[in-house]
Design an enzyme around this catalytic site. Structure first.
Site, PDB file in Angstrom:
ATOM      1  N   HIS A  36       9.866  20.174   6.076  1.00  0.00           N
ATOM      2  CA  HIS A  36       9.346  20.340   4.722  1.00  0.00           C
ATOM      3  C   HIS A  36      10.447  20.932   3.844  1.00  0.00           C
ATOM      4  O   HIS A  36      11.602  21.071   4.289  1.00  0.00           O
ATOM      5  CB  HIS A  36       8.089  21.209   4.723  1.00  0.00           C
ATOM      6  CG  HIS A  36       8.238  22.504   5.476  1.00  0.00           C
ATOM      7  ND1 HIS A  36       9.077  23.517   5.061  1.00  0.00           N
ATOM      8  CD2 HIS A  36       7.664  22.942   6.625  1.00  0.00           C
ATOM      9  CE1 HIS A  36       8.998  24.531   5.906  1.00  0.00           C
ATOM     10  NE2 HIS A  36       8.147  24.203   6.872  1.00  0.00           N
ATOM     11  N   GLY A  38      11.061  23.866   2.944  1.00  0.00           N
ATOM     12  CA  GLY A  38      11.683  25.067   3.488  1.00  0.00           C
ATOM     13  C   GLY A  38      12.846  24.717   4.392  1.00  0.00           C
ATOM     14  O   GLY A  38      13.930  25.306   4.290  1.00  0.00           O
ATOM     15  N   HIS A  39      12.638  23.736   5.275  1.00  0.00           N
ATOM     16  CA  HIS A  39      13.740  23.267   6.108  1.00  0.00           C
ATOM     17  C   HIS A  39      14.844  22.656   5.262  1.00  0.00           C
ATOM     18  O   HIS A  39      16.032  22.815   5.546  1.00  0.00           O
ATOM     19  CB  HIS A  39      13.243  22.213   7.110  1.00  0.00           C
ATOM     20  CG  HIS A  39      12.227  22.711   8.080  1.00  0.00           C
ATOM     21  ND1 HIS A  39      10.908  22.304   8.053  1.00  0.00           N
ATOM     22  CD2 HIS A  39      12.323  23.575   9.119  1.00  0.00           C
ATOM     23  CE1 HIS A  39      10.239  22.891   9.026  1.00  0.00           C
ATOM     24  NE2 HIS A  39      11.072  23.666   9.693  1.00  0.00           N
ATOM     25  N   GLY A 149      14.942  30.539   8.487  1.00  0.00           N
ATOM     26  CA  GLY A 149      14.112  30.952   7.365  1.00  0.00           C
ATOM     27  C   GLY A 149      13.475  32.308   7.592  1.00  0.00           C
ATOM     28  O   GLY A 149      13.050  32.634   8.698  1.00  0.00           O
ATOM     29  N   ASP A 152       9.670  33.532   9.100  1.00  0.00           N
ATOM     30  CA  ASP A 152       9.532  34.177  10.405  1.00  0.00           C
ATOM     31  C   ASP A 152      10.610  35.245  10.518  1.00  0.00           C
ATOM     32  O   ASP A 152      11.623  35.080  11.193  1.00  0.00           O
ATOM     33  CB  ASP A 152       9.649  33.161  11.533  1.00  0.00           C
ATOM     34  CG  ASP A 152       9.165  33.725  12.865  1.00  0.00           C
ATOM     35  OD1 ASP A 152       9.126  34.962  13.000  1.00  0.00           O
ATOM     36  OD2 ASP A 152       8.829  32.943  13.760  1.00  0.00           O
ATOM     37  N   VAL A 178      10.516  29.599   1.360  1.00  0.00           N
ATOM     38  CA  VAL A 178      10.173  28.629   0.316  1.00  0.00           C
ATOM     39  C   VAL A 178       8.654  28.501   0.276  1.00  0.00           C
ATOM     40  O   VAL A 178       7.996  28.387   1.315  1.00  0.00           O
ATOM     41  CB  VAL A 178      10.834  27.269   0.584  1.00  0.00           C
ATOM     42  CG1 VAL A 178      10.425  26.247  -0.468  1.00  0.00           C
ATOM     43  CG2 VAL A 178      12.352  27.425   0.608  1.00  0.00           C
ATOM     44  N   MET A 186       5.593  27.713   2.949  1.00  0.00           N
ATOM     45  CA  MET A 186       5.636  26.393   3.563  1.00  0.00           C
ATOM     46  C   MET A 186       5.743  26.521   5.078  1.00  0.00           C
ATOM     47  O   MET A 186       6.504  27.333   5.595  1.00  0.00           O
ATOM     48  CB  MET A 186       6.809  25.587   3.012  1.00  0.00           C
ATOM     49  CG  MET A 186       6.611  25.153   1.582  1.00  0.00           C
ATOM     50  SD  MET A 186       7.894  24.014   1.025  1.00  0.00           S
ATOM     51  CE  MET A 186       7.274  23.637  -0.621  1.00  0.00           C
ATOM     52  N   SER A 187       4.967  25.698   5.777  1.00  0.00           N
ATOM     53  CA  SER A 187       4.949  25.714   7.237  1.00  0.00           C
ATOM     54  C   SER A 187       4.514  24.341   7.728  1.00  0.00           C
ATOM     55  O   SER A 187       3.661  23.691   7.107  1.00  0.00           O
ATOM     56  CB  SER A 187       3.973  26.780   7.753  1.00  0.00           C
ATOM     57  OG  SER A 187       3.743  26.637   9.140  1.00  0.00           O
ATOM     58  N   SER A 188       5.086  23.925   8.850  1.00  0.00           N
ATOM     59  CA  SER A 188       4.654  22.663   9.448  1.00  0.00           C
ATOM     60  C   SER A 188       3.191  22.716   9.852  1.00  0.00           C
ATOM     61  O   SER A 188       2.520  21.676   9.924  1.00  0.00           O
ATOM     62  CB  SER A 188       5.527  22.350  10.673  1.00  0.00           C
ATOM     63  OG  SER A 188       6.882  22.223  10.308  1.00  0.00           O
TER      64      SER A 188
END
Length: 296
Positions: A36, A38-39, A149, A152, A178, A186-188
């Site tokens: 996403h 964030g990545h 990120g 975590d 992000v 944002m997270s998977s």
């Protein structure tokens, strides 16, 4: 962009890269995929700062507990590859579990204290699995920098401790969380949320914003701040709290509940883990305390 799935191919490519540009800095972005924005921010920063960027996509079974979501963790390598290429990644390494662990691993990284609290307390062995796979990736890629990120933040603290303890020659680069437009980190795993759960999940970021304001209140103690954060989260009927804790950072040491926060002079973290249905979300805020006041 090069895509490879075997360790032998990865090593051959990277050996050639080092031969062509021996002084070129290699950046590593380790992920479990289903990428996403964030990545994307991690990839873009590595591309901007390094001569060659390696993105890894590997859902690591060692960091999942027996009742966790390893089998249903979202995967979409084709989509991941397109996003990685869009952001200028040079090499995507996407090994299978068999490639990374051809036999049952008998050697593991064990990380104490900094890995024992927060997610480590509710997910025994999780950070040992993280430390083991990250060490393998560091050994395979031999990057100069690795990008993680801060969503975590405990993982960042654990990996930094591991690198320091083992004298691993890689700089850990923490990157800002992000967020979606409404503040949700944002997270998977956000894809698992129902519409009602998604609507209520914004309570995490709202709680962190509320805590930031509360820090400036006279007489605010560590215990009161943690209690108020938990009370805020409970206003969402679907929220089930795993933890809401204020600790020192990056050592992740507990703070005396009666400690006045305005009398401290160090970095703190308010860390949250909350379940909405079967989905566990985490979020946090780092705070820099200083005697006489707190500056976020």
């Amino acid at each position: 962009m090069i895509i490879c799935t075997t360790i032998s191919e990865l090593r051959t490519i990277l050996n050639g890269q080092r031969g062509e540009a021996p002084d070129g800095l290699i950046g590593l972005v380790p992920t479990m995929g289903f990428l996403h924005d964030g990545h994307a921010s991690l990839m873009q920063r590595s591309v901007n700062e390094c001569a060659f960027t390696v993105l890894t996509v590997f859902v690591n079974p060692l960091q999942f507990g027996p009742n966790e979501d390893f089998d249903r963790y979202p995967r979409d390598l084709e989509r991941d590859a397109a996003l990685a290429e869009k952001h200028g990644v040079d090499l995507l390494f996407a090994p299978s579990v068999q490639e990374m662990y051809p036999t049952r691993p008998l050697t593991k990284i064990l990380i104490n204290e900094v890995a024992d609290r927060l997610c480590g307390a509710s997910r025994p062995g999780h950070f040992d699995g993280v430390g083991t796979v990250v060490t393998k990736l560091f050994n395979l890629v031999q990057p100069g920098r690795a990008y993680f990120g801060m969503k975590d933040a405990q993982q960042v603290a654990v990996i930094q401790q591991m690198v320091n303890d083992l004298n691993t020659p890689v700089d850990i680069v923490p990157c800002e969380t992000v967020r979606e437009a409404d503040g949700l980190a944002m997270s998977s795993r956000n894809v698992y949320l129902s519409s009602d759960e998604r609507a209520q999940a914004v309570i995490l970021s709202r709680t962190l914003q509320q805590a930031e304001r509360m820090l400036r209140e006279p007489g605010m103690t560590a215990g009161k701040l943690s209690a108020e954060a938990a009370a805020s989260i409970r206003t969402s009927p679907l929220a089930v709290i795993d933890y809401a804790e204020l600790l020192t950072y990056p050592s992740l040491q507990p703070i005396d509940p009666d400690q006045l926060l305005t009398e401290m002079n160090q970095t703190l973290i308010l860390a949250l883990a909350v379940k909405f249905g079967g989905t566990r979300l985490i979020d946090n805020r780092l705070l820099q305390s200083a005697g006489g006041g707190l500056n976020v």
